[in-house]
Design a protein around this motif. Structure first.
Motif, short mmCIF file in Angstrom:
data_model
loop_
_atom_site.label_atom_id
_atom_site.label_comp_id
_atom_site.label_asym_id
_atom_site.label_seq_id
_atom_site.Cartn_x
_atom_site.Cartn_y
_atom_site.Cartn_z
N ARG A 10 0.80 -1.23 0.00
CA ARG A 10 0.00 0.00 0.00
C ARG A 10 0.84 1.28 0.00
N HIS A 11 2.15 1.14 -0.05
CA HIS A 11 3.02 2.32 -0.14
C HIS A 11 3.95 2.20 -1.35
N PRO A 12 3.38 2.06 -2.55
CA PRO A 12 4.23 1.93 -3.73
C PRO A 12 5.05 3.19 -4.01
N HIS A 13 4.63 4.33 -3.45
CA HIS A 13 5.38 5.58 -3.63
C HIS A 13 6.63 5.61 -2.76
N VAL A 14 6.70 4.71 -1.77
CA VAL A 14 7.87 4.63 -0.90
C VAL A 14 8.74 3.43 -1.28
N PHE A 15 8.08 2.29 -1.51
CA PHE A 15 8.82 1.06 -1.78
C PHE A 15 8.78 0.65 -3.26
N GLY A 16 8.24 1.51 -4.11
CA GLY A 16 8.17 1.22 -5.54
C GLY A 16 8.41 2.47 -6.35
N ASP A 17 7.86 2.50 -7.55
CA ASP A 17 8.13 3.61 -8.48
C ASP A 17 7.00 4.63 -8.55
N ALA A 18 5.90 4.40 -7.84
CA ALA A 18 4.76 5.33 -7.90
C ALA A 18 5.12 6.64 -7.22
N ARG A 19 4.33 7.69 -7.53
CA ARG A 19 4.55 9.01 -6.95
C ARG A 19 3.23 9.55 -6.43
N VAL A 20 3.27 10.17 -5.26
CA VAL A 20 2.12 10.92 -4.75
C VAL A 20 2.64 12.28 -4.30
N ASP A 21 1.79 13.30 -4.46
CA ASP A 21 2.25 14.66 -4.20
C ASP A 21 1.79 15.23 -2.87
N SER A 22 0.89 14.52 -2.17
CA SER A 22 0.36 15.06 -0.91
C SER A 22 -0.23 13.94 -0.09
N ALA A 23 -0.51 14.25 1.18
CA ALA A 23 -1.16 13.27 2.06
C ALA A 23 -2.55 12.94 1.53
#
Length: 262
Positions: free
Chosen positions: A95-108
């Motif tokens: 559930r945290h692909p932006h931390v442990f993968g290549d996805a990106r999120v810009d805000s909480a």
């Protein structure tokens, strides 16, 4: 220093049929569940009071609840503590692909939306056909918390008031409906329905104010308890008991207790 393995060994010994603790041996998932909820609230209480030494102890009590449930599950052949750890690690990574993968999120806010989307995919993969925006709200939650979760999920698809003004209007409307039910003879079923609406709107008001409902109510409870105990103390100093006084005299003690806090 003791480790998690030591705690697991202690729990196994307590549950042993050969010299274990009779109380621990009698417990089931159902009998332990209320203690699990109670310990979670005690963790929240320690945080609310900023009592970090107590928080350490309460987190230990909550961890014991996890170990207790895991031990009973292992005895029944369902899963073991290691499986619990494996499952939560897998979930956090997934559930945290932006931390442990290549996805990106810009805000909480974007992360919350991503989290909900991932949960929906997991439910679908597990065969859960409920595709409502309100899916996934556990029925075992305290009802005030379910109200908050339902409102949050509805808001994510745009079903929400734009600001706090209409919430106040709705609250006044619901209070007047309760008043009307009392005037009409206070039918218990109707009163329960209308008071429930008031409480639901109060949760909505707290959400719009970005106030934690549970914390706000804990503070209100603590304030009432503190002032009531002071009333008892003041009455005792005057050589009387609150129970022996009329409401007007009790109110006078309440006013004195309240005034002392200013």
């Amino acid at each position: 220093m003791p480790t998690t393995n030591d705690l697991l060994a202690i729990m196994a010994r307590l549950r042993s049929r050969d010299g274990g603790c009779p109380w621990d041996l009698e417990q089931t998932f159902e009998t332990i569940a209320p203690y699990t909820i109670e310990e979670a609230y005690e963790v929240a209480d320690a945080i609310d009071r900023k009592d970090y030494a107590h928080l350490r102890d309460e987190l230990g009590d909550l961890l014991l609840q996890v170990v207790f449930h895991a031990r009973m599950a292992e005895e029944a052949g369902h899963f073991a503590f290691a499986d619990v750890v494996d499952a939560i690690c897998d979930k956090m990574l997934r559930r945290h692909p932006h931390v442990f993968g290549d996805a990106r999120v810009d805000s909480a806010q974007a992360q919350t939306a991503s989290w909900e989307a991932l949960k929906a995919k997991e439910r679908a993969a597990a065969g859960d056909a409920d595709d409502s925006a309100l899916a996934g709200v556990p029925r075992g939650m305290p009802e005030w918390q379910r109200a908050l979760k339902l409102q949050q999920k509805a808001a994510r698809v745009g079903f929400d008031w734009p600001d706090v003004g209409p919430v106040f209007d709705k609250l006044h409307e619901e209070i007047e409906e309760v008043r009307a039910e009392f005037a009409a003879g206070a039918d218990p079923a109707r009163l329960a329905d209308e008071i429930g609406d008031v409480l639901f709107v109060c949760v909505n008001l707290a959400r719009h104010a970005q106030v934690d409902v549970s914390q706000a109510l804990r503070h209100a409870n603590a304030k009432f308890e503190r002032r009531f105990r002071r009333m008892e103390s003041l009455a005792a100093q005057d050589g009387t008991r609150l129970a022996a006084l009329g409401l007007d005299a009790q109110d006078a003690y309440w006013a004195r207790a309240k005034a002392e806090e200013r």
